[in-house]
Scaffold this motif. Sequence first.
Motif, PDB file in Angstrom:
ATOM      1  N   GLY A  22      46.854  58.244  41.278  1.00 58.27           N
ATOM      2  CA  GLY A  22      46.397  59.291  40.378  1.00 58.27           C
ATOM      3  C   GLY A  22      46.148  60.619  41.070  1.00 58.27           C
ATOM      4  N   VAL A  23      46.119  60.611  42.403  1.00 55.17           N
ATOM      5  CA  VAL A  23      45.927  61.838  43.184  1.00 55.17           C
ATOM      6  C   VAL A  23      47.184  62.127  43.999  1.00 55.17           C
ATOM      7  CG1 VAL A  23      44.575  62.961  44.989  1.00 55.17           C
ATOM      8  CG2 VAL A  23      43.432  61.553  43.276  1.00 55.17           C
ATOM      9  N   LEU A  24      47.672  61.115  44.724  1.00 55.01           N
ATOM     10  CA  LEU A  24      48.920  61.269  45.471  1.00 55.01           C
ATOM     11  C   LEU A  24      50.135  60.920  44.610  1.00 55.01           C
ATOM     12  CD1 LEU A  24      48.126  59.736  48.983  1.00 55.01           C
ATOM     13  CD2 LEU A  24      47.592  62.005  48.085  1.00 55.01           C
ATOM     14  N   TYR A  25      49.994  59.879  43.813  1.00 53.33           N
ATOM     15  CA  TYR A  25      51.140  59.421  43.021  1.00 53.33           C
ATOM     16  C   TYR A  25      50.655  58.633  41.810  1.00 53.33           C
ATOM     17  CZ  TYR A  25      50.713  54.471  44.323  1.00 53.33           C
ATOM     18  OH  TYR A  25      50.277  53.176  44.441  1.00 53.33           O
ATOM     19  N   ASP A  26      51.531  58.450  40.836  1.00 58.42           N
ATOM     20  CA  ASP A  26      51.302  57.549  39.712  1.00 58.42           C
ATOM     21  C   ASP A  26      52.106  56.281  39.980  1.00 58.42           C
ATOM     22  OD1 ASP A  26      49.591  59.126  38.113  1.00 58.42           O
ATOM     23  OD2 ASP A  26      51.283  60.268  37.337  1.00 58.42           O
ATOM     24  N   SER A  27      51.436  55.138  39.952  1.00 56.77           N
ATOM     25  CA  SER A  27      52.106  53.878  40.267  1.00 56.77           C
ATOM     26  C   SER A  27      52.987  53.422  39.113  1.00 56.77           C
ATOM     27  CB  SER A  27      51.065  52.801  40.594  1.00 56.77           C
ATOM     28  OG  SER A  27      50.200  52.591  39.498  1.00 56.77           O
ATOM     29  N   GLY A  28      53.851  52.429  39.412  1.00 56.94           N
ATOM     30  CA  GLY A  28      54.733  51.868  38.403  1.00 56.94           C
ATOM     31  C   GLY A  28      56.158  52.343  38.564  1.00 56.94           C
ATOM     32  N   GLY A  29      57.030  51.811  37.708  1.00 58.61           N
ATOM     33  CA  GLY A  29      58.433  52.195  37.757  1.00 58.61           C
ATOM     34  C   GLY A  29      59.200  51.417  38.801  1.00 58.61           C
ATOM     35  N   PRO A  30      60.521  51.534  38.812  1.00 57.98           N
ATOM     36  CA  PRO A  30      61.366  50.762  39.734  1.00 57.98           C
ATOM     37  C   PRO A  30      61.132  51.063  41.201  1.00 57.98           C
ATOM     38  CG  PRO A  30      62.653  52.445  38.568  1.00 57.98           C
ATOM     39  CD  PRO A  30      61.316  52.374  37.902  1.00 57.98           C
ATOM     40  N   SER A  31      60.678  52.278  41.528  1.00 61.03           N
ATOM     41  CA  SER A  31      60.447  52.636  42.928  1.00 61.03           C
ATOM     42  C   SER A  31      59.015  52.339  43.375  1.00 61.03           C
ATOM     43  CB  SER A  31      60.749  54.127  43.145  1.00 61.03           C
ATOM     44  OG  SER A  31      59.863  54.928  42.391  1.00 61.03           O
ATOM     45  N   GLY A  32      58.202  51.837  42.464  1.00 59.19           N
ATOM     46  CA  GLY A  32      56.816  51.537  42.802  1.00 59.19           C
ATOM     47  C   GLY A  32      55.862  52.681  42.567  1.00 59.19           C
ATOM     48  N   GLY A  33      56.396  53.850  42.220  1.00 58.36           N
ATOM     49  CA  GLY A  33      55.525  54.974  41.941  1.00 58.36           C
ATOM     50  C   GLY A  33      56.270  56.289  41.983  1.00 58.36           C
ATOM     51  N   THR A  34      55.623  57.330  41.459  1.00 64.92           N
ATOM     52  CA  THR A  34      56.191  58.671  41.436  1.00 64.92           C
ATOM     53  C   THR A  34      55.195  59.642  42.039  1.00 64.92           C
ATOM     54  OG1 THR A  34      57.398  58.163  39.384  1.00 64.92           O
ATOM     55  CG2 THR A  34      57.110  60.491  39.968  1.00 64.92           C
ATOM     56  N   PRO A  35      55.533  60.299  43.161  1.00 67.37           N
ATOM     57  CA  PRO A  35      54.606  61.269  43.753  1.00 67.37           C
ATOM     58  C   PRO A  35      54.269  62.386  42.775  1.00 67.37           C
ATOM     59  CG  PRO A  35      56.361  60.731  45.290  1.00 67.37           C
ATOM     60  CD  PRO A  35      56.758  60.130  43.968  1.00 67.37           C
ATOM     61  N   ILE A  36      52.996  62.772  42.750  1.00 68.41           N
ATOM     62  CA  ILE A  36      52.571  63.904  41.936  1.00 68.41           C
ATOM     63  C   ILE A  36      53.014  65.186  42.636  1.00 68.41           C
ATOM     64  CG2 ILE A  36      50.530  65.126  41.065  1.00 68.41           C
ATOM     65  CD1 ILE A  36      49.226  62.310  40.817  1.00 68.41           C
ATOM     66  N   GLN A  37      53.499  66.132  41.863  1.00 70.36           N
ATOM     67  CA  GLN A  37      54.093  67.350  42.419  1.00 70.36           C
ATOM     68  C   GLN A  37      53.168  68.018  43.445  1.00 70.36           C
ATOM     69  OE1 GLN A  37      55.331  70.186  39.493  1.00 70.36           O
ATOM     70  NE2 GLN A  37      56.322  71.528  40.977  1.00 70.36           N
ATOM     71  N   GLY A  38      53.712  68.256  44.624  1.00 70.85           N
ATOM     72  CA  GLY A  38      52.985  68.961  45.678  1.00 70.85           C
ATOM     73  C   GLY A  38      52.073  68.102  46.520  1.00 70.85           C
ATOM     74  N   SER A  39      51.924  66.830  46.170  1.00 69.08           N
ATOM     75  CA  SER A  39      50.943  65.997  46.882  1.00 69.08           C
ATOM     76  C   SER A  39      51.387  65.626  48.293  1.00 69.08           C
ATOM     77  CB  SER A  39      50.633  64.728  46.077  1.00 69.08           C
ATOM     78  OG  SER A  39      51.804  63.960  45.867  1.00 69.08           O
ATOM     79  N   ARG A  40      52.673  65.382  48.496  1.00 65.12           N
ATOM     80  CA  ARG A  40      53.149  65.048  49.845  1.00 65.12           C
ATOM     81  C   ARG A  40      52.946  66.222  50.797  1.00 65.12           C
ATOM     82  NH1 ARG A  40      58.772  62.210  47.911  1.00 65.12           N
ATOM     83  NH2 ARG A  40      58.851  64.167  46.760  1.00 65.12           N
ATOM     84  N   GLU A  41      53.289  67.405  50.314  1.00 64.87           N
ATOM     85  CA  GLU A  41      53.112  68.598  51.134  1.00 64.87           C
ATOM     86  C   GLU A  41      51.626  68.864  51.393  1.00 64.87           C
ATOM     87  OE1 GLU A  41      56.929  68.582  49.022  1.00 64.87           O
ATOM     88  OE2 GLU A  41      54.850  68.375  48.334  1.00 64.87           O
ATOM     89  N   ALA A  42      50.786  68.574  50.401  1.00 67.43           N
ATOM     90  CA  ALA A  42      49.347  68.799  50.551  1.00 67.43           C
ATOM     91  C   ALA A  42      48.762  67.923  51.650  1.00 67.43           C
ATOM     92  CB  ALA A  42      48.630  68.529  49.228  1.00 67.43           C
ATOM     93  N   VAL A  43      49.185  66.664  51.714  1.00 66.40           N
ATOM     94  CA  VAL A  43      48.709  65.766  52.768  1.00 66.40           C
ATOM     95  C   VAL A  43      49.131  66.292  54.136  1.00 66.40           C
ATOM     96  CG1 VAL A  43      48.951  63.453  53.763  1.00 66.40           C
ATOM     97  CG2 VAL A  43      48.607  63.719  51.304  1.00 66.40           C
TER      98      VAL A  43
END
Length: 282
Positions: A22-43
């Motif tokens: 819910g902060v870095l990504y939303d879980s679920g889906g075939p890949s196991g999750g979807t990163p929330i926009q900008g979260s990877r760069e923020a980390v």
Amino acid sequence: MAAPAWAGGLRGLRALLLDISGVLYDSGGPSGGTPIQGSREAVSRIKKSGLKLRFCTNETQATRGKFVEKLQHLGFDVSEDEVFAPAPAACRILQERGLRPHLLVHDALVPEFDQIEKSNPNCVVIGDAAENFSYSNLNEAFQALMGMDKPLLISLGRGRYYKETDGLKLDVGVYMKALEYACDIEAEVVGKPARMFFLSALADMGVEPHQALMIGDDIVNDVGGAQQCGMKALQVRTGKYRPCDEHHPQVRADGYVNNLAEAVDTILQQLNQGESAQAAGM
């Protein structure tokens, strides 16, 4: 553009604690999750800034190692020793207290308890078991508790719900409450919002509560739990966030941000301005 009011309380900030789902990504889906926009760069920006960083999650559908592998596959710069999760903390408690659990957890989490004696259980450990939350399995846990002289229920978190890519999902707290009611007991919670869970992450970084900021999507477990430990806390408007959270009757975040990237932009800007002002005054 003027900085938000919460940015004025960042003086002396040395560390950040981040929720994951819910902060870095939303879980679920075939890949196991979807990163929330900008979260990877923020980390990545946090790590380059010199701020200390730990991830505090109530994730209990995988071992910590497998969970970190998934995050890395999604493009996050995260190592296993940076992640604080309920299952490893529960295993330490079980070993220290000589407890033998009856497990009601997700199949993928069971290996986390491989080194724990489970014969003749004297407690029940419940996590986010997903499809394993059948009537049969819940009733088996109920029977195990009722057969104990001193029933002990250990819950890996107490969340009401979380968000996956296809919508909100019931969390472990719902089933924890059912067993509490049936057995007339109160569960011992390991994970957020338990005070010791936050304090262990702070101790690992060597910082005091007033030197750290928590960022999460759960107004009670992330924000409220952190504030009870003396930390400031922000709520992101991603993940399980709902507008009514900003009018919660018991908990109010120190600030609200649209997402992690926005929070990090403000934090780093304020810290850089503070350093510049300090240098100019020397």
